[in-house]
Scaffold this motif. Structure first.
Motif, mmCIF file in Angstrom:
data_model
loop_
_atom_site.group_PDB
_atom_site.id
_atom_site.type_symbol
_atom_site.label_atom_id
_atom_site.label_comp_id
_atom_site.label_asym_id
_atom_site.label_seq_id
_atom_site.Cartn_x
_atom_site.Cartn_y
_atom_site.Cartn_z
ATOM 1 N N TYR A 25 38.690 47.037 25.402
ATOM 2 C CA TYR A 25 38.303 46.512 26.632
ATOM 3 C C TYR A 25 39.260 45.448 27.228
ATOM 4 O O TYR A 25 39.784 45.869 28.400
ATOM 5 C CB TYR A 25 37.055 45.887 26.892
ATOM 6 C CG TYR A 25 36.716 45.257 28.331
ATOM 7 C CD1 TYR A 25 36.542 46.359 29.351
ATOM 8 C CD2 TYR A 25 36.911 43.951 28.548
ATOM 9 C CE1 TYR A 25 36.150 45.697 30.561
ATOM 10 C CE2 TYR A 25 36.591 43.358 29.961
ATOM 11 C CZ TYR A 25 36.153 44.262 30.758
ATOM 12 O OH TYR A 25 36.043 43.714 32.140
ATOM 13 N N HIS A 26 39.580 44.713 26.524
ATOM 14 C CA HIS A 26 40.589 43.455 27.024
ATOM 15 C C HIS A 26 42.002 44.001 26.801
ATOM 16 O O HIS A 26 42.972 43.650 27.882
ATOM 17 C CB HIS A 26 40.254 42.400 25.988
ATOM 18 C CG HIS A 26 39.298 41.619 26.351
ATOM 19 N ND1 HIS A 26 38.848 40.852 27.531
ATOM 20 C CD2 HIS A 26 38.056 41.651 25.747
ATOM 21 C CE1 HIS A 26 37.688 40.295 27.696
ATOM 22 N NE2 HIS A 26 37.289 40.593 26.586
ATOM 23 N N LEU A 27 42.373 44.656 25.985
ATOM 24 C CA LEU A 27 43.834 45.006 25.604
ATOM 25 C C LEU A 27 44.104 46.510 26.570
ATOM 26 O O LEU A 27 45.249 46.678 26.829
ATOM 27 C CB LEU A 27 44.347 45.413 24.350
ATOM 28 C CG LEU A 27 44.112 44.188 23.313
ATOM 29 C CD1 LEU A 27 44.572 44.523 22.039
ATOM 30 C CD2 LEU A 27 44.927 42.945 23.929
ATOM 31 N N VAL A 28 43.377 47.237 26.742
ATOM 32 C CA VAL A 28 43.563 48.642 27.454
ATOM 33 C C VAL A 28 42.773 48.770 28.747
ATOM 34 O O VAL A 28 43.197 48.860 29.826
ATOM 35 C CB VAL A 28 42.947 49.813 26.678
ATOM 36 C CG1 VAL A 28 43.215 50.956 27.031
ATOM 37 C CG2 VAL A 28 43.883 49.569 25.029
ATOM 38 N N PHE A 45 46.057 52.725 31.027
ATOM 39 C CA PHE A 45 44.727 53.309 30.970
ATOM 40 C C PHE A 45 43.694 52.328 31.821
ATOM 41 O O PHE A 45 42.315 52.399 31.475
ATOM 42 C CB PHE A 45 44.271 53.708 29.874
ATOM 43 C CG PHE A 45 44.923 54.760 28.987
ATOM 44 C CD1 PHE A 45 44.900 55.955 29.688
ATOM 45 C CD2 PHE A 45 45.722 54.567 28.008
ATOM 46 C CE1 PHE A 45 45.554 56.980 29.106
ATOM 47 C CE2 PHE A 45 46.372 55.688 27.446
ATOM 48 C CZ PHE A 45 46.185 56.949 27.926
ATOM 49 N N SER A 46 44.171 51.433 32.301
ATOM 50 C CA SER A 46 43.396 50.360 32.979
ATOM 51 C C SER A 46 42.362 51.051 33.962
ATOM 52 O O SER A 46 42.787 51.984 34.916
ATOM 53 C CB SER A 46 44.159 49.474 33.961
ATOM 54 O OG SER A 46 43.428 48.512 34.883
ATOM 55 N N MET A 47 41.173 50.690 34.082
ATOM 56 C CA MET A 47 40.132 51.141 34.865
ATOM 57 C C MET A 47 40.361 50.564 36.433
ATOM 58 O O MET A 47 39.328 50.715 37.348
ATOM 59 C CB MET A 47 38.770 51.092 34.290
ATOM 60 C CG MET A 47 38.638 51.934 32.994
ATOM 61 S SD MET A 47 36.947 51.811 32.348
ATOM 62 C CE MET A 47 36.452 53.133 33.257
ATOM 63 N N ASN A 63 28.780 42.454 31.449
ATOM 64 C CA ASN A 63 29.843 42.941 31.186
ATOM 65 C C ASN A 63 30.628 42.291 29.971
ATOM 66 O O ASN A 63 31.258 42.502 29.176
ATOM 67 C CB ASN A 63 30.589 43.286 32.103
ATOM 68 C CG ASN A 63 32.436 43.986 31.713
ATOM 69 O OD1 ASN A 63 32.423 45.006 31.214
ATOM 70 N ND2 ASN A 63 33.361 43.224 31.937
ATOM 71 N N GLN A 64 30.597 41.045 30.317
ATOM 72 C CA GLN A 64 31.279 39.761 29.322
ATOM 73 C C GLN A 64 30.360 39.584 27.997
ATOM 74 O O GLN A 64 31.110 39.612 27.155
ATOM 75 C CB GLN A 64 31.378 38.473 30.149
ATOM 76 C CG GLN A 64 32.462 38.761 31.202
ATOM 77 C CD GLN A 64 33.837 38.914 30.832
ATOM 78 O OE1 GLN A 64 34.201 38.492 29.690
ATOM 79 N NE2 GLN A 64 34.457 39.707 31.453
ATOM 80 N N LEU A 65 29.301 39.878 28.237
ATOM 81 C CA LEU A 65 28.420 39.641 27.074
ATOM 82 C C LEU A 65 28.796 40.982 26.053
ATOM 83 O O LEU A 65 28.803 40.743 24.736
ATOM 84 C CB LEU A 65 26.924 39.900 27.094
ATOM 85 C CG LEU A 65 26.233 38.593 28.048
ATOM 86 C CD1 LEU A 65 24.865 38.931 28.465
ATOM 87 C CD2 LEU A 65 26.211 37.258 26.913
ATOM 88 N N VAL A 101 29.638 39.252 22.420
ATOM 89 C CA VAL A 101 28.926 40.015 21.107
ATOM 90 C C VAL A 101 30.234 40.164 20.231
ATOM 91 O O VAL A 101 29.867 40.027 18.807
ATOM 92 C CB VAL A 101 28.390 41.242 21.585
ATOM 93 C CG1 VAL A 101 27.768 41.955 20.357
ATOM 94 C CG2 VAL A 101 26.850 41.105 22.267
ATOM 95 N N PRO A 102 31.176 40.833 20.469
ATOM 96 C CA PRO A 102 32.079 40.908 19.182
ATOM 97 C C PRO A 102 32.686 39.804 18.618
ATOM 98 O O PRO A 102 32.877 39.715 17.450
ATOM 99 C CB PRO A 102 33.430 41.254 20.380
ATOM 100 C CG PRO A 102 32.863 42.367 21.434
ATOM 101 C CD PRO A 102 31.479 41.464 21.835
#
Length: 207
Positions: A74-77, A85-87, A100-102, A107-108
């Protein structure tokens, strides 16, 4: 230890619920690796909180790796405009942003902290890094088969419509290699910490 695992379980439940509070539905979220990995870790965290010591280090390593992959991808791509490949900017409600942040950050981080600090029994083997690829590869197969039916793909790097099967294959090889290397890093860190803990338990040698 139990507090952290219960917190992780609550974060998973809240993250899914808040994300589903927007336009998405729970069933619509299920095809995402993010949801599957978070739910898997949440179930394991809940089980560990209620049962006590972890006796299945390979399984704990797997769910920890998968939710770590979720955070890193999520954070790197996906959230990184430079990745290719950014959304892109996504409009979210406040509740969706928290959810989304949770799921992608909180959690990670809790999972990694749990693994590094509180696991009572650890001894990963090098072959686990290859075994742990089973779920990501299975997920890829699931996403591609689902895409044939729905003509939609959960992530841009496995979108056959845009990349074609050759592009998706190249992307899959790259991510599989990256996940394998990350798994090896997990094993290396775990073995170093396990040996350090074992040395601490051994009495000083008599000279």
């Amino acid at each position: 230890m139990r507090f952290l695992r219960i917190t992780a379980l609550v974060a998973v439940i809240a993250g899914v619920a808040l994300t589903a509070a927007g336009a998405a539905t729970v069933s619509g979220l299920l095809p995402y690796f993010t949801i599957q990995s978070n739910v898997a870790y949440g179930l394991f965290a809940g089980w560990a909180a209620s049962r006590g010591p972890i006796t299945r280090p390979a399984l704990k390593g797997a769910v920890t790796l998968y939710v770590t992959i979720t955070g890193l991808v999520y954070h790197l791509v996906l959230a990184n405009p430079a990745s290719g490949f950014s959304m892109g900017p996504v409009e979210r409600t406040f509740a969706e942003s928290v959810g989304n942040q949770l799921l992608h950050t909180v959690v990670p981080l809790l999972a990694v902290l749990d693994w590094l600090i509180f696991d009572e029994r650890r001894r990963f083997r090098w072959r686990y890094a290859a075994y742990w690829l089973a779920f990501p590869l299975g997920y890829l197969g699931f996403a591609l088969i689902r895409g044939l039916i729905t003509h939609t793909y959960p992530y841009p790097f496995i979108d056959v419509t845009d990349l074609g099967y050759a592009g998706v294959s190249l992307s899959a090889v790259f991510f599989a290699a990256a996940f394998w290397l990350l798994g090896l890093a997990f094993v290396a860190v775990d073995r170093v910490r396990w040996r350090a803990a074992a040395d601490d338990r051994d009495p000083d040698p008599v000279i």
